[in-house]
Design a protein around this motif. Structure first.
Motif, PDB file in Angstrom:
ATOM      1  N   PHE A 165       0.807  -1.228   0.000  1.00  0.00           N
ATOM      2  CA  PHE A 165       0.000   0.000   0.000  1.00  0.00           C
ATOM      3  C   PHE A 165       0.839   1.277   0.000  1.00  0.00           C
ATOM      4  CE2 PHE A 165      -2.764  -2.941   2.660  1.00  0.00           C
ATOM      5  CZ  PHE A 165      -3.503  -3.359   1.569  1.00  0.00           C
ATOM      6  N   THR A 166       1.995   1.227   0.701  1.00  0.00           N
ATOM      7  CA  THR A 166       2.734   2.463   0.964  1.00  0.00           C
ATOM      8  C   THR A 166       3.177   3.172  -0.323  1.00  0.00           C
ATOM      9  OG1 THR A 166       4.624   1.042   1.329  1.00  0.00           O
ATOM     10  CG2 THR A 166       3.553   1.913   3.288  1.00  0.00           C
ATOM     11  N   ALA A 167       3.766   2.402  -1.249  1.00  0.00           N
ATOM     12  CA  ALA A 167       4.285   3.016  -2.481  1.00  0.00           C
ATOM     13  C   ALA A 167       3.155   3.636  -3.304  1.00  0.00           C
ATOM     14  CB  ALA A 167       5.031   1.977  -3.307  1.00  0.00           C
ATOM     15  N   VAL A 168       2.020   2.922  -3.393  1.00  0.00           N
ATOM     16  CA  VAL A 168       0.888   3.407  -4.190  1.00  0.00           C
ATOM     17  C   VAL A 168       0.342   4.705  -3.593  1.00  0.00           C
ATOM     18  CG1 VAL A 168      -1.376   2.809  -5.142  1.00  0.00           C
ATOM     19  CG2 VAL A 168       0.279   1.013  -4.707  1.00  0.00           C
ATOM     20  N   SER A 169       0.212   4.731  -2.254  1.00  0.00           N
ATOM     21  CA  SER A 169      -0.323   5.939  -1.605  1.00  0.00           C
ATOM     22  C   SER A 169       0.585   7.134  -1.854  1.00  0.00           C
ATOM     23  CB  SER A 169      -0.445   5.726  -0.091  1.00  0.00           C
ATOM     24  OG  SER A 169      -1.280   4.657   0.158  1.00  0.00           O
ATOM     25  N   LEU A 170       1.895   6.923  -1.724  1.00  0.00           N
ATOM     26  CA  LEU A 170       2.840   8.035  -1.921  1.00  0.00           C
ATOM     27  C   LEU A 170       2.793   8.528  -3.365  1.00  0.00           C
ATOM     28  CD1 LEU A 170       5.916   6.763   0.155  1.00  0.00           C
ATOM     29  CD2 LEU A 170       4.471   8.714   0.704  1.00  0.00           C
ATOM     30  N   MET A 171       2.731   7.588  -4.314  1.00  0.00           N
ATOM     31  CA  MET A 171       2.708   7.965  -5.737  1.00  0.00           C
ATOM     32  C   MET A 171       1.420   8.715  -6.077  1.00  0.00           C
ATOM     33  SD  MET A 171       4.769   7.741  -8.229  1.00  0.00           S
ATOM     34  CE  MET A 171       4.389   9.008  -9.421  1.00  0.00           C
ATOM     35  N   SER A 172       0.291   8.269  -5.471  1.00  0.00           N
ATOM     36  CA  SER A 172      -0.986   8.919  -5.755  1.00  0.00           C
ATOM     37  C   SER A 172      -0.972  10.369  -5.288  1.00  0.00           C
ATOM     38  CB  SER A 172      -2.128   8.172  -5.060  1.00  0.00           C
ATOM     39  OG  SER A 172      -2.165   6.845  -5.499  1.00  0.00           O
ATOM     40  N   LEU A 173      -0.334  10.622  -4.127  1.00  0.00           N
ATOM     41  CA  LEU A 173      -0.280  11.995  -3.618  1.00  0.00           C
ATOM     42  C   LEU A 173       0.557  12.896  -4.516  1.00  0.00           C
ATOM     43  CD1 LEU A 173      -0.005  11.414   0.242  1.00  0.00           C
ATOM     44  CD2 LEU A 173      -1.941  12.341  -1.010  1.00  0.00           C
ATOM     45  N   VAL A 174       1.558  12.306  -5.215  1.00  0.00           N
ATOM     46  CA  VAL A 174       2.393  13.097  -6.133  1.00  0.00           C
ATOM     47  C   VAL A 174       1.506  13.767  -7.188  1.00  0.00           C
ATOM     48  CG1 VAL A 174       4.112  12.939  -7.982  1.00  0.00           C
ATOM     49  CG2 VAL A 174       4.545  11.836  -5.791  1.00  0.00           C
ATOM     50  N   LEU A 175       0.535  13.002  -7.704  1.00  0.00           N
ATOM     51  CA  LEU A 175      -0.370  13.560  -8.727  1.00  0.00           C
ATOM     52  C   LEU A 175      -1.102  14.786  -8.179  1.00  0.00           C
ATOM     53  CD1 LEU A 175      -1.960  13.194 -11.490  1.00  0.00           C
ATOM     54  CD2 LEU A 175      -3.668  12.044 -10.127  1.00  0.00           C
ATOM     55  N   VAL A 176      -1.614  14.662  -6.952  1.00  0.00           N
ATOM     56  CA  VAL A 176      -2.401  15.744  -6.364  1.00  0.00           C
ATOM     57  C   VAL A 176      -1.514  16.955  -6.054  1.00  0.00           C
ATOM     58  CG1 VAL A 176      -3.981  16.321  -4.479  1.00  0.00           C
ATOM     59  CG2 VAL A 176      -3.923  14.007  -5.362  1.00  0.00           C
ATOM     60  N   MET A 177      -0.270  16.690  -5.601  1.00  0.00           N
ATOM     61  CA  MET A 177       0.610  17.790  -5.183  1.00  0.00           C
ATOM     62  C   MET A 177       1.234  18.536  -6.362  1.00  0.00           C
ATOM     63  SD  MET A 177       2.713  16.510  -1.841  1.00  0.00           S
ATOM     64  CE  MET A 177       3.236  14.949  -2.453  1.00  0.00           C
ATOM     65  N   THR A 178       1.342  17.856  -7.520  1.00  0.00           N
ATOM     66  CA  THR A 178       2.122  18.467  -8.598  1.00  0.00           C
ATOM     67  C   THR A 178       1.317  18.785  -9.861  1.00  0.00           C
ATOM     68  OG1 THR A 178       2.776  16.326  -9.475  1.00  0.00           O
ATOM     69  CG2 THR A 178       4.241  17.312  -7.837  1.00  0.00           C
ATOM     70  N   SER A 179       0.006  18.532  -9.827  1.00  0.00           N
ATOM     71  CA  SER A 179      -0.817  18.867 -11.011  1.00  0.00           C
ATOM     72  C   SER A 179      -1.916  19.816 -10.580  1.00  0.00           C
ATOM     73  CB  SER A 179      -1.485  17.614 -11.594  1.00  0.00           C
ATOM     74  OG  SER A 179      -0.584  16.567 -11.673  1.00  0.00           O
ATOM     75  N   THR A 180      -2.185  20.823 -11.392  1.00  0.00           N
ATOM     76  CA  THR A 180      -3.311  21.702 -11.073  1.00  0.00           C
ATOM     77  C   THR A 180      -4.594  20.929 -11.389  1.00  0.00           C
ATOM     78  OG1 THR A 180      -3.437  22.589 -13.287  1.00  0.00           O
ATOM     79  CG2 THR A 180      -2.036  23.770 -11.757  1.00  0.00           C
ATOM     80  N   PRO A 181      -5.678  21.217 -10.680  1.00  0.00           N
ATOM     81  CA  PRO A 181      -6.940  20.551 -10.999  1.00  0.00           C
ATOM     82  C   PRO A 181      -7.300  20.708 -12.469  1.00  0.00           C
ATOM     83  CG  PRO A 181      -7.139  21.728  -8.925  1.00  0.00           C
ATOM     84  CD  PRO A 181      -5.798  22.076  -9.491  1.00  0.00           C
ATOM     85  N   SER A 182      -6.954  21.861 -13.049  1.00  0.00           N
ATOM     86  CA  SER A 182      -7.268  22.097 -14.452  1.00  0.00           C
ATOM     87  C   SER A 182      -6.503  21.128 -15.364  1.00  0.00           C
ATOM     88  CB  SER A 182      -6.939  23.553 -14.779  1.00  0.00           C
ATOM     89  OG  SER A 182      -6.689  23.709 -16.132  1.00  0.00           O
ATOM     90  N   GLN A 183      -5.237  20.834 -15.014  1.00  0.00           N
ATOM     91  CA  GLN A 183      -4.454  19.871 -15.810  1.00  0.00           C
ATOM     92  C   GLN A 183      -5.079  18.478 -15.745  1.00  0.00           C
ATOM     93  OE1 GLN A 183      -0.650  20.405 -13.902  1.00  0.00           O
ATOM     94  NE2 GLN A 183       0.141  21.666 -15.558  1.00  0.00           N
ATOM     95  N   VAL A 184      -5.517  18.093 -14.527  1.00  0.00           N
ATOM     96  CA  VAL A 184      -6.155  16.778 -14.366  1.00  0.00           C
ATOM     97  C   VAL A 184      -7.427  16.733 -15.196  1.00  0.00           C
ATOM     98  CG1 VAL A 184      -7.181  15.177 -12.701  1.00  0.00           C
ATOM     99  CG2 VAL A 184      -5.155  16.477 -12.070  1.00  0.00           C
ATOM    100  N   LEU A 185      -8.196  17.835 -15.171  1.00  0.00           N
ATOM    101  CA  LEU A 185      -9.445  17.922 -15.939  1.00  0.00           C
ATOM    102  C   LEU A 185      -9.177  17.693 -17.424  1.00  0.00           C
ATOM    103  CD1 LEU A 185     -12.274  20.384 -15.292  1.00  0.00           C
ATOM    104  CD2 LEU A 185     -11.392  20.320 -17.579  1.00  0.00           C
ATOM    105  N   ARG A 186      -8.143  18.367 -17.945  1.00  0.00           N
ATOM    106  CA  ARG A 186      -7.829  18.242 -19.379  1.00  0.00           C
ATOM    107  C   ARG A 186      -7.421  16.803 -19.716  1.00  0.00           C
ATOM    108  NH1 ARG A 186      -3.701  22.965 -20.044  1.00  0.00           N
ATOM    109  NH2 ARG A 186      -4.121  23.349 -17.869  1.00  0.00           N
ATOM    110  N   SER A 187      -6.619  16.194 -18.815  1.00  0.00           N
ATOM    111  CA  SER A 187      -6.162  14.818 -19.072  1.00  0.00           C
ATOM    112  C   SER A 187      -7.325  13.846 -19.080  1.00  0.00           C
ATOM    113  CB  SER A 187      -5.174  14.375 -17.995  1.00  0.00           C
ATOM    114  OG  SER A 187      -4.096  15.238 -17.968  1.00  0.00           O
TER     115      SER A 187
END
Lengths: 319, 255
Positions: A165-187
């Protein structure tokens, strides 16, 4: 007397599993720490230049590798991803928060499996019929689903599962910390998810850190009004927890009241006036993305080789 | 190895036949499709509705992964009460109360699931969880909304909207007797109904099909039936409290 000691120690062990992660949460991370790791902050290092779709692919890759390989591969990935937190904005602070989150997950998961896992599963998992008993619980603990005794193998089993679980949780937070919501929306729109749904998702992504922020404010206001002012300082975390709990409904009311302003703001910018949107900054695949995708391919190849060499899933997971 | 953490085991002893699951999910999908065609689907949600759904999903996620996850550690694993279930039910009841349109349950569960995947699970086991969460929890909530009409949780009960011609015409005819009930009673009753409906999927669909299908979990029908019955008393209490909290929040928002 012996009966009393067994009961006292058993309940202390029980509350260690429950209270220690909460203590880490309140003392070491705090609500502001959670806010930091769930909020986007502008910066320039490689994660920030990466396409959000590639980050999602990286997350899926980490999840797949952790679930099909032996536990220590998950542990290596955890250390690697956690170290990469140092490249983020305020990297040191995020690294420490990520480390405490990992410790919390490890203790929480180990304690969630160790006392409960049936002996037959441990014997099967460790190919060993002899289990080393560390502590014998009072007989009534079986009502809570506990096995009669805590074993070394149970603890190791819980620890090894936590590495999934640990690696997946850390990697998932990277997406939230380094992408603007608008970038996620476009993707997400690019893969065909309707704008209405991605809009709700973006609102949710922006709301998560705000919930921590407002609960933190609510707790502070309650302390200013005298919550737990006469209580000994050792009880303060529990008052903080009680304050956070009673602050939830007012925070919901505060957020949904503000929803109208957001709706007016979106509607006046012609949100959903057309079925398709155009973007000023289209999402592209750059040099960093190509490097990340090459790393993904390399790791998948290495995983296949590792599994063929016998380093596949070592312990059966029956959660 | 399977696909994306899905082992695809269909013949585990005691596992619900896949045909029945396909039939149920198929019926759920047809319902969603017909509802979409009749009402305009996603298009009928206003921007404000979409924001309420996003806020509700965020609360459900914060509860599931942070607040509730740690509070839950103080409560031993038991079949009678679940901290995670409590927070998720109340968050979704609030969203349902604010939006009050068929489809809000499924859309909110989709957003909750997507956000959970993005911040924690990493899309493991998908698309099974999307289907499972939307077509069980989400669908059941939508069925209650469809039955209750715009007076869900007594929000448009006469006590709250006294004698306005417009509101009376908005109330479905079959529900006139129910709407004479005080709003608080109606909120509690509908909260209880959704709470009880939400007890079914976890033991029945997850224990009976998803768990063996994904990773070969053992199916124990005695446990499934016991878990369903054992959870009902707490579901009744949480559902009633959730309904009342929803009514209070909706009032505070000015609806």
């Amino acid at each position: 007397m012996n009966w009393l000691i067994i009961n006292v120690v058993s309940w202390m062990l029980f509350f260690f599993g429950a209270a220690f992660p909460v203590l880490i949460l309140l003392k070491a991370i705090g609500l502001t720490g959670f806010m930091k790791v769930t909020r986007y902050e502008s910066y320039h290092t490689f994660y920030y230049r990466m396409n959000p779709s590639v980050k999602i692919i990286l997350g899926i890759m980490v999840m797949v590798v952790a679930s099909v390989t032996i536990w220590w591969i998950g542990a290596i990935m955890t250390v690697a991803i956690l170290s990469s937190y140092l490249t983020l904005k305020e990297g040191k602070r995020k690294f420490i928060t990520g480390m405490f989150l990992t410790i919390m997950t490890v203790i929480g998961t180990t304690w969630a499996f160790a006392p409960y896992t049936p002996y037959v599963i441990l014997q099967e998992a460790f190919h060993n019929s002899h289990l080393t008993t560390l502590w014998v619980w009072p007989s009534y603990f079986t009502v809570m689903g506990y096995q009669p005794a805590l074993t070394t193998q149970g603890l190791i089993y819980g620890f090894q599962i936590s590495m999934r679980f640990t690696a997946v949780s850390l990697m998932s937070l990277v997406l939230v910390m380094t992408s603007t919501p608008s970038q996620v929306l476009r993707s997400l729109n690019k893969v065909g998810i309707p704008t209405s749904l991605t809009f709700s998702l973006v609102v949710a992504m922006r709301t998560v850190p705000r919930i921590f922020e407002y609960i933190d404010t609510s707790v502070k206001i309650q302390f200013m009004k005298g919550l737990g002012s006469n209580a000994p300082s050792i009880m303060r975390p529990f008052y903080m927890l009680a304050g956070a709990f009673s602050g939830i409904v007012p925070v919901i009311v505060f957020l949904v009241r503000g929803a109208k302003d957001t709706a007016i703001s979106a509607d006046t910018r012609a949100f959903r006036a057309y079925s398709k949107r155009t973007y000023m900054h289209p999402m592209t695949i750059g040099k960093v993305d190509k490097m990340a995708l090459s790393a993904v391919i390399l790791i998948i190849l290495m995983t296949v080789i590792m599994v063929m060499m016998g380093f596949g899933k070592g312990i059966s997971y029956n959660g | 190895m399977g696909f994306n953490g899905i082992s695809g085991i269909l013949n585990s002893p005691g596992e619900i036949p896949w045909e029945i699951v396909v039939l149920f999910f198929g019926a759920g999908l047809i319902f969603a499709f017909l509802w979409g065609r009749k009402s305009g689907g996603l298009a009928k949600f206003t921007t404000l509705d979409l924001i309420y759904i996003g806020i509700g999903a965020a609360f459900a996620v914060v509860w599931e992964f942070y607040i509730g996850a740690f509070l839950g550690k103080f409560i031993p694993s038991n079949p009678f009460f679940g901290i995670g279930y409590t927070g998720r039910l109340i968050a979704l009841l609030i969203v349902a109360g604010l939006v009050r349109k068929v489809g809000v349950g499924m859309v909110a569960m989709f957003i909750f699931n997507l956000l959970s995947d993005l911040i924690s699970y990493g899309f493991s086991g998908e698309p099974m969880y999307f289907m499972y969460e939307m077509l069980t929890y989400g669908l059941m909530m939508d069925i209650v909304i469809a039955a209750a009409g715009p007076n869900l949780f007594g929000i448009k009960s006469p006590e709250r909207r006294r004698n306005t011609e417009k509101d009376r015409s908005a109330t479905p005819r079959g529900f006139e007797r129910i709407t004479k009930m005080p709003a608080e009673y109606l909120a509690a009753i509908e909260g209880i109904l959704i709470g009880i409906f939400w007890v079914v999927p976890e033991p029945l669909f997850y224990g009976g099909f998803i768990s063996p299908f994904l990773y070969g979990g053992v199916v124990d029908w005695g446990k499934i039936l016991f878990d369903m019955v054992a959870f009902i008393p707490s579901a009744i209490i949480i559902g009633a409290i959730g309904g009342l909290i929803t009514l209070r929040i909706v009032k505070a928002v000015g609806q």
